[in-house]
Scaffold this motif. Sequence first.
Motif: not given
Length: 303
Positions: A57-58, A60-61, A64
């Motif tokens: 999850w991190h 994917t952040r 960005k």
Amino acid sequence: MSLISLLADAAQAVPGTPAHQPIYWVNLGLRKGIDLGFFTLRYYSLAYLAGIMLGYWHLTRMIKAPGAPLAQRHADDLFFYCTIGIILGGRLGYATFYTGGDTGIPSLWADPKALMSLWNGGMSFHGGLIGVLLAMAWVSWRGKLSLIRVADYVSVCVPFGMMFGRLANFVNGELWGRVVTNPDLPWAMVFPDGGPLPRHPSQLYEAGLEGLAMMIIMLTLYWKTRARFRPGLLVGVFTTGIAAARFTVEFFREPDAQLREFAEHTGLSMGQWLTIPLIVLGLMLIARALMRPALASGRPAAA
């Protein structure tokens, strides 16, 4: 209720005991898993899953943010292959470093069935690290990515799993520390299989150093500085920090039973010997990153 409060309550579980009375792990009411009737869901397995999912999850952040060297499809591939690398690498590393030879435990390499019995425990941090490195190398080669920059991004996410894994060790009442030399140590703890003497809860030391401390350092470097624009800096800091933390905690951690004689003979535990090359490698990566000019945008400028 915080863990510190829980430990404090356990220490005062018996009325009238002195302040230095050791904490008894059995008084904490911890369980190794969730009994579903037909199956026990181990917290250790959940810790691995939580660390991998939070890391994904991190990541994917992170991609960005400006300057990311990989796309979402690459993050998806890393999630898959790194998961395999952690499991297989950790197990094979345990078979290589902690069984066979003079350890007193038959080599798992000679028993394929036992080798694949992951539920019986036995995972090596260094083996898992090698597995992740191979996974990153494969994804980088296939996607024509810079391996060092991919490693920078993945290294920021690893401390999540380290913290959850060590907390799971504590919940399991395993991998406890050495017998304390200071009888007044307020957090000294008696573990079920560790004998009657109070010991260091080294699992919590590792969760704090390898997990929480490294998490704060890596997240701060990534989100509050331009460290990600210096290829190799993030992974260098991570490698040095995680290895130094492991080297330090090993002074308080009870050596594996099969390697206790090895530690006494060499002066250092197997875990400490394996971390020394990592510290050297990490320092070399940091020096290399700082001596080279930072990238302007995160990607090499076009010729």
